[in-house]
Design a protein around this motif. Structure first.
Motif, PDB file in Angstrom:
ATOM      1  N   GLY A   2     -42.640   2.311 -53.010  1.00  0.00           N
ATOM      2  CA  GLY A   2     -43.817   1.408 -52.138  1.00  0.00           C
ATOM      3  C   GLY A   2     -43.880   1.250 -50.866  1.00  0.00           C
ATOM      4  N   ALA A   3     -44.906   0.411 -50.496  1.00  0.00           N
ATOM      5  CA  ALA A   3     -44.715   0.074 -48.824  1.00  0.00           C
ATOM      6  C   ALA A   3     -43.890  -1.220 -48.687  1.00  0.00           C
ATOM      7  N   ILE A   4     -43.607  -1.139 -47.488  1.00  0.00           N
ATOM      8  CA  ILE A   4     -42.798  -2.422 -46.869  1.00  0.00           C
ATOM      9  C   ILE A   4     -43.535  -3.354 -45.878  1.00  0.00           C
ATOM     10  N   GLY A   8     -47.106  -8.652 -40.574  1.00  0.00           N
ATOM     11  CA  GLY A   8     -48.373  -8.215 -40.289  1.00  0.00           C
ATOM     12  C   GLY A   8     -48.438  -6.852 -40.253  1.00  0.00           C
ATOM     13  N   PHE A   9     -47.181  -6.026 -40.202  1.00  0.00           N
ATOM     14  CA  PHE A   9     -47.199  -4.529 -40.249  1.00  0.00           C
ATOM     15  C   PHE A   9     -46.937  -4.099 -41.561  1.00  0.00           C
ATOM     16  N   ARG A  10     -47.639  -3.132 -41.969  1.00  0.00           N
ATOM     17  CA  ARG A  10     -47.244  -2.360 -43.307  1.00  0.00           C
ATOM     18  C   ARG A  10     -47.014  -0.930 -43.241  1.00  0.00           C
ATOM     19  N   PHE A  11     -45.780  -0.451 -43.763  1.00  0.00           N
ATOM     20  CA  PHE A  11     -45.338   0.808 -43.687  1.00  0.00           C
ATOM     21  C   PHE A  11     -45.327   1.446 -44.833  1.00  0.00           C
ATOM     22  N   GLU A  12     -46.169   2.471 -45.082  1.00  0.00           N
ATOM     23  CA  GLU A  12     -46.453   3.218 -46.344  1.00  0.00           C
ATOM     24  C   GLU A  12     -45.904   4.519 -46.253  1.00  0.00           C
ATOM     25  N   PRO A  13     -44.753   5.060 -46.818  1.00  0.00           N
ATOM     26  CA  PRO A  13     -44.174   6.168 -46.942  1.00  0.00           C
ATOM     27  C   PRO A  13     -44.840   7.358 -47.730  1.00  0.00           C
ATOM     28  N   ALA A  23     -43.611  11.181 -43.939  1.00  0.00           N
ATOM     29  CA  ALA A  23     -43.999  10.254 -42.899  1.00  0.00           C
ATOM     30  C   ALA A  23     -44.187   8.972 -43.499  1.00  0.00           C
ATOM     31  N   ILE A  24     -43.936   7.998 -42.500  1.00  0.00           N
ATOM     32  CA  ILE A  24     -44.125   6.821 -42.899  1.00  0.00           C
ATOM     33  C   ILE A  24     -45.665   6.037 -41.806  1.00  0.00           C
ATOM     34  N   HIS A  25     -46.607   5.621 -42.607  1.00  0.00           N
ATOM     35  CA  HIS A  25     -47.880   5.258 -42.241  1.00  0.00           C
ATOM     36  C   HIS A  25     -47.699   3.727 -41.492  1.00  0.00           C
ATOM     37  N   VAL A  26     -47.998   3.471 -40.338  1.00  0.00           N
ATOM     38  CA  VAL A  26     -47.608   2.247 -39.884  1.00  0.00           C
ATOM     39  C   VAL A  26     -48.976   1.626 -39.652  1.00  0.00           C
ATOM     40  N   TYR A  27     -49.223   0.369 -40.366  1.00  0.00           N
ATOM     41  CA  TYR A  27     -50.598  -0.234 -40.079  1.00  0.00           C
ATOM     42  C   TYR A  27     -50.389  -1.670 -39.533  1.00  0.00           C
TER      43      TYR A  27
END
Length: 64
Positions: A2-4, A8-13, A23-27
């Motif tokens: 799952g996401a971390i 305020g940042f969300r890391f979606e592997p 890849a980890i998408h950073v939002y």
């Protein structure tokens, strides 16, 4: 896996077992910031590897 979320940042592997990369998408607040690329071996990346990459990104970018 799952996401971390941190400050305020969300890391979606996401990853490809066939290519052995991911890849980890950073939002930040819902907006895409960047992509962290990585490689792994085995059936899937270890959770500790993902956590280490997120920790390194947060430290580098001074995110609590």
């Amino acid at each position: 896996m799952g996401a971390i979320e941190r400050s305020g940042f969300r890391f979606e592997p996401e990853f490809s077992v066939i290519n052995q990369d991911g890849a980890i998408h950073v939002y930040h607040n819902g907006n895409f910031v960047e992509e962290i690329l990585f490689e792994f071996s085995g059936s899937f990346p270890e959770h500790d590897q993902i956590e280490a990459l997120v920790d390194e990104y947060c430290h580098k970018n001074q995110i609590d």
